[in-house]
Design a protein around this motif. Sequence first.
Motif, PDB file in Angstrom:
ATOM      1  N   LEU A   1       4.526  -2.973  -1.343  1.00 13.71           N
ATOM      2  CA  LEU A   1       5.295  -3.337  -0.158  1.00 13.71           C
ATOM      3  C   LEU A   1       5.211  -2.228   0.205  1.00 13.71           C
ATOM      4  O   LEU A   1       4.632  -1.194   1.458  1.00 13.71           O
ATOM      5  CB  LEU A   1       6.426  -3.907  -0.535  1.00 13.71           C
ATOM      6  CG  LEU A   1       7.611  -3.848   0.585  1.00 13.71           C
ATOM      7  CD1 LEU A   1       5.951  -5.299   1.409  1.00 13.71           C
ATOM      8  CD2 LEU A   1       8.763  -4.363   0.435  1.00 13.71           C
ATOM      9  N   THR A   2       4.993  -1.210  -0.504  1.00  7.62           N
ATOM     10  CA  THR A   2       4.920   0.142  -0.190  1.00  7.62           C
ATOM     11  C   THR A   2       3.798   1.313   0.390  1.00  7.62           C
ATOM     12  O   THR A   2       3.865   1.608   1.151  1.00  7.62           O
ATOM     13  CB  THR A   2       5.382   1.091  -1.453  1.00  7.62           C
ATOM     14  OG1 THR A   2       6.712   1.097  -1.959  1.00  7.62           O
ATOM     15  CG2 THR A   2       5.640   2.767  -0.597  1.00  7.62           C
ATOM     16  N   ILE A   3       2.651   0.462  -0.257  1.00  5.23           N
ATOM     17  CA  ILE A   3       0.958   0.756   0.101  1.00  5.23           C
ATOM     18  C   ILE A   3       1.250  -0.362   1.512  1.00  5.23           C
ATOM     19  O   ILE A   3       0.732   0.708   2.205  1.00  5.23           O
ATOM     20  CB  ILE A   3       0.192   0.065  -0.763  1.00  5.23           C
ATOM     21  CG1 ILE A   3       0.492   0.682  -2.002  1.00  5.23           C
ATOM     22  CG2 ILE A   3      -0.960   0.177  -0.205  1.00  5.23           C
ATOM     23  CD1 ILE A   3      -0.585  -0.289  -3.211  1.00  5.23           C
ATOM     24  N   ILE A   4       1.355  -1.591   1.901  1.00  8.58           N
ATOM     25  CA  ILE A   4       1.140  -2.051   2.146  1.00  8.58           C
ATOM     26  C   ILE A   4       2.124  -1.830   4.083  1.00  8.58           C
ATOM     27  O   ILE A   4       1.292  -1.267   4.751  1.00  8.58           O
ATOM     28  CB  ILE A   4       1.584  -3.584   2.798  1.00  8.58           C
ATOM     29  CG1 ILE A   4       0.498  -4.707   1.528  1.00  8.58           C
ATOM     30  CG2 ILE A   4       1.981  -4.200   4.233  1.00  8.58           C
ATOM     31  CD1 ILE A   4       1.543  -5.507   1.713  1.00  8.58           C
ATOM     32  N   SER A   5       3.451  -0.869   4.098  1.00  3.32           N
ATOM     33  CA  SER A   5       3.650   0.001   4.992  1.00  3.32           C
ATOM     34  C   SER A   5       3.479   1.427   5.319  1.00  3.32           C
ATOM     35  O   SER A   5       3.220   1.548   6.847  1.00  3.32           O
ATOM     36  CB  SER A   5       5.259   0.090   4.339  1.00  3.32           C
ATOM     37  OG  SER A   5       5.674  -1.162   4.062  1.00  3.32           O
ATOM     38  N   LEU A   6       3.379   2.295   4.256  1.00  2.00           N
ATOM     39  CA  LEU A   6       2.425   3.164   4.413  1.00  2.00           C
ATOM     40  C   LEU A   6       1.361   2.768   5.593  1.00  2.00           C
ATOM     41  O   LEU A   6       1.394   3.943   6.344  1.00  2.00           O
ATOM     42  CB  LEU A   6       2.292   4.077   2.911  1.00  2.00           C
ATOM     43  CG  LEU A   6       3.662   4.862   2.230  1.00  2.00           C
ATOM     44  CD1 LEU A   6       3.863   5.301   1.866  1.00  2.00           C
ATOM     45  CD2 LEU A   6       4.609   5.182   3.960  1.00  2.00           C
ATOM     46  N   VAL A   7       0.427   2.217   4.789  1.00  2.00           N
ATOM     47  CA  VAL A   7      -1.041   1.738   5.652  1.00  2.00           C
ATOM     48  C   VAL A   7      -0.869   2.053   6.698  1.00  2.00           C
ATOM     49  O   VAL A   7      -1.538   2.169   7.316  1.00  2.00           O
ATOM     50  CB  VAL A   7      -2.021   1.186   4.829  1.00  2.00           C
ATOM     51  CG1 VAL A   7      -2.866   1.256   5.716  1.00  2.00           C
ATOM     52  CG2 VAL A   7      -2.918   1.893   3.660  1.00  2.00           C
TER      53      VAL A   7
ATOM     54  N   LEU B   1      -1.020   7.319  -6.816  1.00  2.00           N
ATOM     55  CA  LEU B   1      -0.408   6.680  -5.748  1.00  2.00           C
ATOM     56  C   LEU B   1      -0.361   6.634  -4.355  1.00  2.00           C
ATOM     57  O   LEU B   1      -1.570   6.460  -3.499  1.00  2.00           O
ATOM     58  CB  LEU B   1       0.350   5.442  -6.427  1.00  2.00           C
ATOM     59  CG  LEU B   1       0.955   4.762  -5.530  1.00  2.00           C
ATOM     60  CD1 LEU B   1      -0.175   3.536  -5.281  1.00  2.00           C
ATOM     61  CD2 LEU B   1       2.243   4.331  -5.691  1.00  2.00           C
ATOM     62  N   ASN B   2       0.092   8.316  -4.348  1.00  2.00           N
ATOM     63  CA  ASN B   2       0.025   8.473  -2.989  1.00  2.00           C
ATOM     64  C   ASN B   2      -1.875   9.017  -2.467  1.00  2.00           C
ATOM     65  O   ASN B   2      -2.106   9.139  -1.311  1.00  2.00           O
ATOM     66  CB  ASN B   2       0.796   9.950  -2.515  1.00  2.00           C
ATOM     67  CG  ASN B   2       2.341   9.892  -3.186  1.00  2.00           C
ATOM     68  OD1 ASN B   2       2.332   8.348  -2.502  1.00  2.00           O
ATOM     69  ND2 ASN B   2       2.743  11.003  -3.522  1.00  2.00           N
ATOM     70  N   ASN B   3      -2.100   9.130  -3.112  1.00  2.00           N
ATOM     71  CA  ASN B   3      -3.704   9.985  -2.547  1.00  2.00           C
ATOM     72  C   ASN B   3      -4.429   8.384  -2.298  1.00  2.00           C
ATOM     73  O   ASN B   3      -5.259   8.056  -1.620  1.00  2.00           O
ATOM     74  CB  ASN B   3      -4.269  10.434  -3.440  1.00  2.00           C
ATOM     75  CG  ASN B   3      -3.993  12.066  -3.650  1.00  2.00           C
ATOM     76  OD1 ASN B   3      -3.378  13.007  -2.741  1.00  2.00           O
ATOM     77  ND2 ASN B   3      -4.537  12.775  -4.821  1.00  2.00           N
ATOM     78  N   ALA B   4      -4.060   7.770  -3.603  1.00  2.00           N
ATOM     79  CA  ALA B   4      -4.905   6.408  -2.938  1.00  2.00           C
ATOM     80  C   ALA B   4      -4.483   5.617  -1.808  1.00  2.00           C
ATOM     81  O   ALA B   4      -5.340   5.494  -0.896  1.00  2.00           O
ATOM     82  CB  ALA B   4      -4.389   5.354  -4.149  1.00  2.00           C
ATOM     83  N   ILE B   5      -3.154   6.084  -1.090  1.00  2.00           N
ATOM     84  CA  ILE B   5      -2.514   5.708   0.329  1.00  2.00           C
ATOM     85  C   ILE B   5      -3.533   6.028   1.151  1.00  2.00           C
ATOM     86  O   ILE B   5      -3.779   5.738   2.436  1.00  2.00           O
ATOM     87  CB  ILE B   5      -0.924   5.802  -0.142  1.00  2.00           C
ATOM     88  CG1 ILE B   5      -0.158   5.005  -0.635  1.00  2.00           C
ATOM     89  CG2 ILE B   5      -0.277   5.572   1.671  1.00  2.00           C
ATOM     90  CD1 ILE B   5       0.864   4.974  -0.865  1.00  2.00           C
ATOM     91  N   ILE B   6      -3.232   7.264   1.499  1.00  2.00           N
ATOM     92  CA  ILE B   6      -4.285   8.706   2.015  1.00  2.00           C
ATOM     93  C   ILE B   6      -5.217   7.982   2.239  1.00  2.00           C
ATOM     94  O   ILE B   6      -6.183   8.215   3.376  1.00  2.00           O
ATOM     95  CB  ILE B   6      -3.731  10.017   2.172  1.00  2.00           C
ATOM     96  CG1 ILE B   6      -2.968  10.166   1.854  1.00  2.00           C
ATOM     97  CG2 ILE B   6      -5.230  10.889   2.557  1.00  2.00           C
ATOM     98  CD1 ILE B   6      -2.495  10.818   1.032  1.00  2.00           C
ATOM     99  N   ALA B   7      -6.012   7.690   1.252  1.00  2.00           N
ATOM    100  CA  ALA B   7      -8.186   7.625   1.374  1.00  2.00           C
ATOM    101  C   ALA B   7      -8.273   6.021   2.310  1.00  2.00           C
ATOM    102  O   ALA B   7      -8.864   5.474   2.462  1.00  2.00           O
ATOM    103  CB  ALA B   7      -8.373   7.141  -0.282  1.00  2.00           C
TER     104      ALA B   7
ATOM    105  N   THR C   1      -7.409  -6.818   2.876  1.00  2.00           N
ATOM    106  CA  THR C   1      -8.464  -6.050   2.382  1.00  2.00           C
ATOM    107  C   THR C   1      -7.695  -4.783   1.919  1.00  2.00           C
ATOM    108  O   THR C   1      -8.383  -4.003   0.654  1.00  2.00           O
ATOM    109  CB  THR C   1      -9.274  -5.993   3.970  1.00  2.00           C
ATOM    110  OG1 THR C   1      -9.604  -6.877   4.152  1.00  2.00           O
ATOM    111  CG2 THR C   1      -9.972  -4.692   2.857  1.00  2.00           C
ATOM    112  N   VAL C   2      -6.323  -4.361   2.398  1.00  2.00           N
ATOM    113  CA  VAL C   2      -5.782  -3.020   1.731  1.00  2.00           C
ATOM    114  C   VAL C   2      -5.382  -2.982   0.713  1.00  2.00           C
ATOM    115  O   VAL C   2      -4.950  -2.753  -0.314  1.00  2.00           O
ATOM    116  CB  VAL C   2      -4.423  -2.680   2.961  1.00  2.00           C
ATOM    117  CG1 VAL C   2      -3.700  -2.293   2.241  1.00  2.00           C
ATOM    118  CG2 VAL C   2      -4.421  -2.166   3.891  1.00  2.00           C
ATOM    119  N   ILE C   3      -4.867  -4.224  -0.025  1.00  2.00           N
ATOM    120  CA  ILE C   3      -4.357  -4.880  -0.900  1.00  2.00           C
ATOM    121  C   ILE C   3      -5.247  -4.724  -2.071  1.00  2.00           C
ATOM    122  O   ILE C   3      -5.190  -4.170  -3.539  1.00  2.00           O
ATOM    123  CB  ILE C   3      -3.567  -6.265  -0.717  1.00  2.00           C
ATOM    124  CG1 ILE C   3      -1.743  -6.213  -0.548  1.00  2.00           C
ATOM    125  CG2 ILE C   3      -2.894  -7.132  -2.263  1.00  2.00           C
ATOM    126  CD1 ILE C   3      -1.673  -7.320   0.045  1.00  2.00           C
TER     127      ILE C   3
END
Length: 298
Positions: free
Chosen positions: A98-104, A157-163, A225-227
């Motif tokens: 959920l964090t990845i989805i929200s931030l992206v 994890l943070n760098n993965a979200i940025i990427a 695709t993000v997930i």
Amino acid sequence: MTEKTPYATRPAPDLEWLRSLRNIVLYLARTPTSAFGLLVLVVLVLAAVFCPLIATHDPYLQDLQNTLAPPGGAHYFGTDELGRDIFSRLLYGSRITLTIISLVTIVVGPIGLFVGTVAGYFGGRVDMVMMRLTDIFLSFPSLILSLAFVAALGPSLNNAIIAISLTAWPPIARLARAETMTIRKADYIAAARLQGASPARIIWRSVVPMCLPSVLIRLTLNMATVILTAAGLGFLGLGAQPPMPEWGAMIATGRRYMIDSWWLVTFPGLSILAVSLAFNLLGDGLRDALDPKQMNRR
């Protein structure tokens, strides 16, 4: 004298917005596929919020005397190679998803809208420069480009979200540009221009609201695709790092034991499948719910 309509009887914008939102939710709930997607996402959010209350064990607690235990009463989804409860780790992993989805979404939506609306409104050299930059990002597969960014920034994890955010905005920009080019010559845009409105005001007040429904649908469809990209980065060890209960990383650590302990990869894989499918189904439902033809029928 003609009586003027009292201000109190005029429809409030907030009430109109709530009424439109209610109609969209009701439409999604009446469609079986969209209702399934909405239900899965509601379960995901509830699991992320209330996982400390739902989880039966500490997701980081190791029990070396109970490693690779099959699903049962003590451990609903079994244990991993370190004796950690998989059910609890999946619940806490929903927070990461959920964090990845929200931030992206927070990053990709505004960037794509800005690039697309500015390029589509001004055209000419501005459009050429912005779209050529967009084409550079689109020329690489999103997963390959994400791998390159994470390799440059470092695995986390943070760098993965940025990427992921850096590779997910070009389709949004393309869509926003196409929508802007169809409405930039509309009469109300010309009227606003004649009244002296600045380009920034026209884009923000007139163009962006018209692009929002299409962008929202595209963002919802892109979440699958993000997930999958985040799970792929975690599987390769470039996303969330151990001992974080990220679903892709759980599959990566469990693949060595999956012949005899199938539950190590089955339940995280089913979680990724269910959430990705839910976003696709919800995106299809939103596309129909926000379609003017469907709205007129309702």
